[in-house]
Design a protein around this motif. Structure first.
Motif: not given
Ligand SMILES: Nc1ncnc2c1ncn2[C@@H]1O[C@H](COP(=O)(O)OP(=O)(O)O)[C@@H](O)[C@H]1O
Ligand SMILES: [Mg+2]
Lengths: 222, 269
Positions: B157-160
């Motif tokens: 969820s914290r990656l593009s």
């Protein structure tokens, strides 16, 4: 001063009752969850018609009958079939059976909500089914199922008082004893209500903390 | 983005062979008698309109989708069945074959509760039985090689999207597969993130990985593919080198498909 004497006399019994209630809730909820999870797995994994049919009948029967009736069947009815249980085991078994279909439904919905792609990614890599269940499906499912699990666990705290009807010496049972012997209705019911309030509030706090911990990785990018 | 020299280390690329593969969904026939050779160490691109059966075909190669007739061999081993038209292969044998086949999905399909590092290490630990410490080392290397050495601790969820897809590629590659399947790996990405994923795929191709790529990126197919296969309505309509397919589309349906693609993309400009 009257009250102090009262609690000096009945306090130990009440405390024991509290302990028994908490014990029954923990063991009963844990076993009901375990059985519910098993039911959900069978429902998902075994497609054989008779199995599904038996499962549905079980779920409908348990959900369609009052908990008190189920307890009476276990405690007073089962001995006629040769199964003689003491009050405590009968109560724990009763909680397990009573809670299982509700937990099964929560787990079923949670497992179905695990995105198929995440399961396929593991299958494609050569993961064994049990590993996929343990390492991927259960952790992912718990995130969505946690609120409902906490919610039903809280409902079960209040069902534990019904165990008093088959003489399990939990808090309700002890309070009733105290009431019968002293007619101190106000004091004893107040203690009872206060206890459940604190008990439930504690569980929901723990539940909220678990939810936060389980979902921290789903938060939006900061 | 700079990549370390080698993504895969030494692998021995596998070939695949499909013979008369048919797949039905109820009455509907999604694959009609597909025969195709996937040469080792080469890039084969599958193109065709949406709904033509490209994903179904790709998913039959690792038996995520069960084909109903014909046979698919990875090197010389039939996948999914004990013999052509015979009994289903046992779970253990199938899992063992799947270790050699990496797959990358349109939707990335990372496991959301694990960090990038854990996503890559999980298969190494649970499928290959590599001890945790060593698995984490390999995973960190694999992530560094796709340019994500500084993102190992991030959850998906914290990656593009582009970063997620590179983690997914690292996850597949770290298992040292001998053939890799890609199902529209860039279709879910914002346009500006497509390049970073295609870059990693080009490097894999250059290292001699056998790749089967379903794609709408005609540029990638034209420049990176060794073979291009055109499908329509469950049929394999045309196949050839990129030059044969793109410069000289003999088949009428292929020509119409390419014409449509050119028009859509020039309209978007
Ligand atoms: N699980 C399924 N059940 C029924 N039909 C399906 C299923 N999966 C795919 N199909 C159908 O099979 C055809 C081919 O699908 P697909 O392989 O996904 O096409 P493509 O990847 O080329 O867009 C489509 O018509 C699709 O509707
Ligand atoms: Mg597709």
């Amino acid at each position: 001063m009257m009250e102090l004497d009262l609690f000096r006399e009945y306090g130990p019994a009440l405390l024991r009752g509290l302990g028994v209630t908490i014990f029954c809730w923990i063991v009963g909820t844990a076993c009901a969850m375990a059985l519910g999870f098993l039911l959900a797995l069978v429902q998902r994994g075994v497609s054989a018609r008779p199995v599904q049919w038996i499962l549905r009948a079980y779920v409908e029967f348990i959900r369609g009958t009052p908990f008190l009736v189920q307890l009476f069947v276990l405690y007073y009815g089962a001995p006629m079939l040769g199964l003689r249980l003491d009050a405590m085991p009968a109560g724990l078994l009763g909680l397990t059976i009573y809670g299982s279909p509700y937990f099964a439904e929560i787990f079923r919905a949670g497992l179905n909500a695990v995105p198929l792609g995440q399961i396929e990614a593991a299958r494609a890599m050569g993961f064994a089914p049990a590993t996929i269940l343990r390492r991927i499906m259960i952790p992912v499912m718990l995130v969505s199922a946690l609120p409902a699990l906490v919610n039903f666990s809280i409902i079960l705290t209040k069902e534990t008082v019904i165990l008093s009807m088959i003489t399990v010496p939990e808090i309700m049972f002890e309070t009733q004893t105290m009431m019968a012997e002293t007619f101190a209705f106000a004091e004893s019911t107040l203690v009872l209500a206060l206890f459940f309030w604190v008990f439930v509030e504690t569980i929901s706090r723990i539940g909220r903390r678990l939810e936060r911990r389980a979902t921290h990785y789903l938060l939006d990018r900061s | 983005m700079t990549l370390a020299p080698s993504l895969t280390g030494t692998v021995n690329p596998a070939s695949a062979r499909l013979e008369n593969v048919c797949k039905f969904y109820g009455e509907f026939q999604a694959l009609k008698d597909i025969s195709l050779v996937i040469p080792p160490g080469k890039v084969t691109c599958l193109i065709g309109p949406s709904g033509s059966g490209k994903s179904t075909l790709l998913r039959c190669i690792n038996f995520l989708e069960e084909y109903d007739r014909g046979g698919i061999w990875i090197d010389d081993r039939l996948i999914g069945y004990e013999s052509v038209g015979g009994r289903r292969m046992g779970g253990r044998a199938l899992r063992e074959m799947r270790r050699d086949i990496g797959m990358v999905f349109q939707q990335f399909n990372l496991w959301p509760h694990m960090t990038a590092l854990q996503n890559v290490a999980e298969g190494l630990e649970r499928v290959k039985g590599i001890p945790r410490a060593r698995a984490h080392e390999i995973a960190a290397e694999a992530l560094a090689k796709v340019g994500l050495g500084d993102k190992t601790g991030n959850h998906p969820s914290r990656l593009s999207g582009g970063q997620q897809q590179r983690v997914a590629i690292a996850r597949a590659v770290a298992m040292q597969p001998r053939i890799m399947l890609f199902d529209e790996p860039t279709s879910a990405l914002d346009p500006e993130l497509v390049g970073e994923v295609l870059g990693v795929m080009k490097q894999l191709a250059a290292e001699g990985m056998t790749m089967v790529v379903v794609t709408h990126e005609m540029g990638f197919a034209a420049h990176v593919a060794d073979r291009v296969v055109f499908m329509e309505r469950g049929e394999l309509v045309a196949q050839g080198s990129p030059a044969e397919i793109f410069q000289n589309p003999g088949d009428r349906r292929l020509a119409a498909f390419l014409q449509g693609y050119l028009e859509r993309n020039s309209l978007e400009l």
